[in-house]
Design a protein around this motif. Sequence first.
Motif, PDB file in Angstrom:
ATOM      1  N   GLY A 149       0.701  -1.253   0.363  1.00  0.00           N
ATOM      2  CA  GLY A 149      -0.006   0.171  -0.033  1.00  0.00           C
ATOM      3  C   GLY A 149       0.431   0.864   0.123  1.00  0.00           C
ATOM      4  O   GLY A 149       0.967   1.744  -1.103  1.00  0.00           O
ATOM      5  N   MET A 150       1.775   1.301   0.974  1.00  0.00           N
ATOM      6  CA  MET A 150       2.833   2.293   0.436  1.00  0.00           C
ATOM      7  C   MET A 150       3.486   2.549  -0.154  1.00  0.00           C
ATOM      8  O   MET A 150       3.296   4.041  -1.343  1.00  0.00           O
ATOM      9  N   HIS A 151       4.058   1.584  -0.917  1.00  0.00           N
ATOM     10  CA  HIS A 151       4.667   1.614  -2.534  1.00  0.00           C
ATOM     11  C   HIS A 151       3.523   2.632  -3.779  1.00  0.00           C
ATOM     12  O   HIS A 151       4.761   2.873  -4.253  1.00  0.00           O
ATOM     13  N   LYS A 152       2.190   1.385  -3.401  1.00  0.00           N
ATOM     14  CA  LYS A 152       1.072   2.265  -4.264  1.00  0.00           C
ATOM     15  C   LYS A 152       1.052   3.463  -4.011  1.00  0.00           C
ATOM     16  O   LYS A 152       0.590   4.408  -4.934  1.00  0.00           O
TER      17      LYS A 152
ATOM     18  N   GLN B 191       7.370  -8.228  -3.607  1.00  0.00           N
ATOM     19  CA  GLN B 191       8.959  -8.621  -4.456  1.00  0.00           C
ATOM     20  C   GLN B 191       8.988  -7.139  -4.796  1.00  0.00           C
ATOM     21  O   GLN B 191      10.050  -6.559  -5.004  1.00  0.00           O
ATOM     22  N   THR B 192       7.782  -6.826  -5.754  1.00  0.00           N
ATOM     23  CA  THR B 192       7.994  -5.916  -6.606  1.00  0.00           C
ATOM     24  C   THR B 192       7.816  -4.870  -5.830  1.00  0.00           C
ATOM     25  O   THR B 192       8.600  -3.595  -6.564  1.00  0.00           O
ATOM     26  N   ALA B 193       6.883  -4.561  -4.800  1.00  0.00           N
ATOM     27  CA  ALA B 193       7.317  -3.143  -4.020  1.00  0.00           C
ATOM     28  C   ALA B 193       8.969  -2.616  -3.734  1.00  0.00           C
ATOM     29  O   ALA B 193       9.182  -1.501  -3.826  1.00  0.00           O
ATOM     30  N   LEU B 194       9.895  -3.882  -2.850  1.00  0.00           N
ATOM     31  CA  LEU B 194      11.074  -3.569  -2.551  1.00  0.00           C
ATOM     32  C   LEU B 194      11.958  -3.045  -4.510  1.00  0.00           C
ATOM     33  O   LEU B 194      12.591  -2.470  -3.662  1.00  0.00           O
ATOM     34  N   ARG B 195      11.855  -3.649  -5.178  1.00  0.00           N
ATOM     35  CA  ARG B 195      12.974  -3.880  -5.773  1.00  0.00           C
ATOM     36  C   ARG B 195      12.044  -2.477  -6.797  1.00  0.00           C
ATOM     37  O   ARG B 195      13.282  -2.261  -6.873  1.00  0.00           O
ATOM     38  N   GLU B 196      10.662  -2.381  -6.968  1.00  0.00           N
ATOM     39  CA  GLU B 196      10.625  -1.094  -7.639  1.00  0.00           C
ATOM     40  C   GLU B 196      11.125  -0.030  -7.239  1.00  0.00           C
ATOM     41  O   GLU B 196      11.265   0.662  -7.522  1.00  0.00           O
ATOM     42  N   SER B 197      10.772   0.423  -5.825  1.00  0.00           N
ATOM     43  CA  SER B 197      11.329   1.246  -5.385  1.00  0.00           C
ATOM     44  C   SER B 197      12.768   1.464  -5.019  1.00  0.00           C
ATOM     45  O   SER B 197      13.222   1.974  -3.917  1.00  0.00           O
ATOM     46  N   ASP B 198      14.138   0.232  -5.229  1.00  0.00           N
ATOM     47  CA  ASP B 198      15.061   0.330  -5.233  1.00  0.00           C
ATOM     48  C   ASP B 198      15.114  -0.006  -3.048  1.00  0.00           C
ATOM     49  O   ASP B 198      16.740   0.666  -3.287  1.00  0.00           O
TER      50      ASP B 198
END
Length: 390
Positions: free
Chosen positions: A242-245, A309-316
């Motif tokens: 949610g935070m990433h979005k 995992q997408t949120a971790l990687r896309e946010s670097d």
Amino acid sequence: MDTTSAFEGLVCPGTDEHFDAGTSHHPEGRPLDAVYDYDSMTLSREQLESRPTGPAKYAELLPFPPDARFTLGEGATPLVEAPALAESLGVGRVVVKDEGRNPTGTFEDRGLALAVAAARQHGAEDVALATTGDGGQSAAAYAARAGLTSHSFVPTRSTFVTKAMINVHGGDMRVVEGRYPDAEAAFEEGAADEDWYSLQEFATPYRHEGQKPVMYELLEQLDWSVPDAVFYPFEGGSGLVGMHKGAREFRELGLVDDVPPLYACQSTGCAPVVEAFEAGRSSHDPWEVPDTVCGGIELPDPAGGELVQTALRESDGGAVATDDEDILESAAAVASREGIEMSASAASAASALWSVADEYGPDDTLVLVNTSAGTKDADLLRSHLMGQGF
């Protein structure tokens, strides 16, 4: 349904299949995500800053209008400066987003407030979930507010406080012998025979949707500057996703320039997300033998693996695991040096920051998300101090 004007319905991230707003859960059990017409929005920093705190502040970016939700005053949590921690770590600034100030003392209130509102919109009478504890207390509170009946499946190791308050809020509670996976299995067995609306993470799209304002508030509280890292105690994937979005939406709307790096923080006794991230996998394998005293982060097979995992990687960002002893010591250190009460599980974020502090310097701003109040784990934290001779 009573929805906001920009809310367009739901999409399956895995297949890009679209569903209308009347859909409650994916027919095949996969996660869904809310989608909006961002081009119809004209939000500016000045507009948001001029609005009072409350359920209407970010109304355009949520699926249901304020009068269709059942607020208990969740959100608008403070961003607390932690100068003593910053000095001890040798970094420019440490701030704590204190989600322990929510109505039931946990960040779960944000997501479950929205999920319960969705259940009511979809005509449900009963809501249900498996929970390590905090989610059950929160679900019971918001179900009571909405006039629904809640059913919580909690493991025996869940704290007395959360179990007691589930009952105090009028919720039905099944205490299941064992750990969270046992509670989850009992929930699935019970739900198969009942007409319950599932509040499980990523079964309903609205738990992670309700967590977006954590990031909205954080970025506004930082005067629209993007922090160098956000450390999130992994009490489930809904908060991180949610935070990433939320950060991506603010970037899409031109309110910030970038997305902050997000870090998932776990115990070395149960670290499936960390293991998957370090191995470069798109999702995790279940952790075979979970063993941590921090019950809120003991999730051997958390939902939303690929989305996390997408949120971790896309946010670097990344993922960090530390020992239970370090986590408990970090909770005590934050409380004694800054006066901020973190639960044992939430202190995994502080412990993770300590373990990687040498990667940051005097120009960096670092955020700890305190997912739940220290009073949730008062006995455990006090027991740790007694073991240290206090």
